[in-house]
Design a protein around this motif. Structure first.
Motif, PDB file in Angstrom:
ATOM      1  N   ARG A  65      51.647  41.922  44.988  1.00  9.05           N
ATOM      2  CA  ARG A  65      52.066  42.010  43.577  1.00  9.05           C
ATOM      3  C   ARG A  65      53.384  42.772  43.459  1.00  9.05           C
ATOM      4  NH1 ARG A  65      47.863  44.018  39.115  1.00  9.05           N
ATOM      5  NH2 ARG A  65      47.081  41.912  39.581  1.00  9.05           N
ATOM      6  N   ARG A 112      49.324  37.421  39.949  1.00  8.47           N
ATOM      7  CA  ARG A 112      48.790  37.495  38.577  1.00  8.47           C
ATOM      8  C   ARG A 112      47.287  37.750  38.541  1.00  8.47           C
ATOM      9  NH1 ARG A 112      48.640  33.107  36.260  1.00  8.47           N
ATOM     10  NH2 ARG A 112      49.597  31.618  37.701  1.00  8.47           N
ATOM     11  N   SER A 113      46.636  37.629  39.685  1.00  7.59           N
ATOM     12  CA  SER A 113      45.189  37.814  39.729  1.00  7.59           C
ATOM     13  C   SER A 113      44.816  39.292  39.700  1.00  7.59           C
ATOM     14  CB  SER A 113      44.625  37.173  40.999  1.00  7.59           C
ATOM     15  OG  SER A 113      43.254  37.452  41.133  1.00  7.59           O
ATOM     16  N   ASN A 114      43.787  39.627  38.925  1.00  4.85           N
ATOM     17  CA  ASN A 114      43.331  41.014  38.888  1.00  4.85           C
ATOM     18  C   ASN A 114      42.624  41.408  40.186  1.00  4.85           C
ATOM     19  OD1 ASN A 114      44.245  41.600  36.267  1.00  4.85           O
ATOM     20  ND2 ASN A 114      42.416  40.654  35.346  1.00  4.85           N
ATOM     21  N   ARG A 115      41.932  40.433  40.783  1.00  6.83           N
ATOM     22  CA  ARG A 115      41.206  40.719  42.022  1.00  6.83           C
ATOM     23  C   ARG A 115      41.358  39.542  42.980  1.00  6.83           C
ATOM     24  NH1 ARG A 115      35.258  42.926  40.929  1.00  6.83           N
ATOM     25  NH2 ARG A 115      35.528  43.371  43.160  1.00  6.83           N
TER      26      ARG A 115
END
Length: 236
Positions: A65, A112-115
């Motif tokens: 990220r 963009r993914s939280n997990r």
């Protein structure tokens, strides 16, 4: 774009190939006063290379990220400048271009993914390791969650190749290739409408079709043209 590939310096008389340098300044004296000489040829392949060493270091020292903004910027610049006609000569669709398009899409999904899953992060790292060395991950290694990214990325890459190939055919007419290219275009539009939601195997088929068309046009291999058509028919 059709340009004169040879240039002559108006100050010192030096000759050089613009196709090789991509620069209008004289390599001998540095003067910007030069003129194009010789015949014009279609040319879309800019002098651009993909260099990911710094981005690999950034990921190793931080996270995907954190590294994503600079990485995506460089990838966009690379794919924007990548062309497939060099001084009138048609070039093949290479793995570097495919991997760069896929890395651009995959890193966006993961960033963009939280997990993000371990499989997703490992796949981005695999792309990052090989994209600038003309290698790309095998279809079997694509996580299900990133198959749409591959589908859309490959469609984008092949569409860029299709654009140059269509221009090349303007200069080297071939009715059979033009017809086959039109069928390929229809499949690319469908993939884009589906936002890449196709089997990974279908993405690979479209790559093979583009490469078979190239083989036919550059070697007069009728078997390659037949292969392209058969593979397109299998997707109908």
């Amino acid at each position: 774009m059709e340009i004169r590939g040879e240039r002559e310096c108006k100050d010192c008389g030096q000759h050089w190939s613009y196709y090789e340098t991509g620069n209008v300044s004289c390599p001998s004296c540095g003067s910007m006063r030069s003129v194009g000489v010789g015949e014009r040829e279609r040319h879309t392949a800019a002098q651009v290379s993909l260099e990911l060493t710094d981005h690999r270091t950034a990921v190793a020292d931080g996270t995907i990220r954190d590294a994503a903004p600079a990485l995506k910027s460089d990838l966009r610049e690379f794919v924007r400048k990548t062309g497939y006609i060099h001084g009138g000569e048609l070039l093949p669709l290479d793995d570097t271009s495919l991997a760069a398009h896929e890395l651009l899409h995959a890193v966006d999904v993961v960033a963009r993914s939280n997990r993000p899953t371990d499989d997703e992060e490992y796949f981005v790292l695999e792309l990052l390791r090989g994209a600038d060395e003309d290698t790309r991950p095998e279809p079997s290694s694509v996580p299900d969650s990133l198959s749409d990214a591959r589908g859309l990325a490959y469609a984008n890459a092949i569409e860029a190749y299709h654009h140059d190939l269509s221009g090349w055919l303007d200069d080297h007419p071939d009715k059979e290739a033009r017809t086959t290219l039109g069928t390929l275009s229809n499949h690319l539009k469908r993939v884009e409408a589906l936002e890449g939601d196709i089997p990974v195997s279908e993405s690979e088929t479209l790559v093979r079709v583009a490469r078979d068309i190239y083989t036919y046009l550059t070697t007069d291999d009728l078997d390659a043209l037949a292969s392209a058509r058969d593979q397109l028919s299998s997707l109908a």
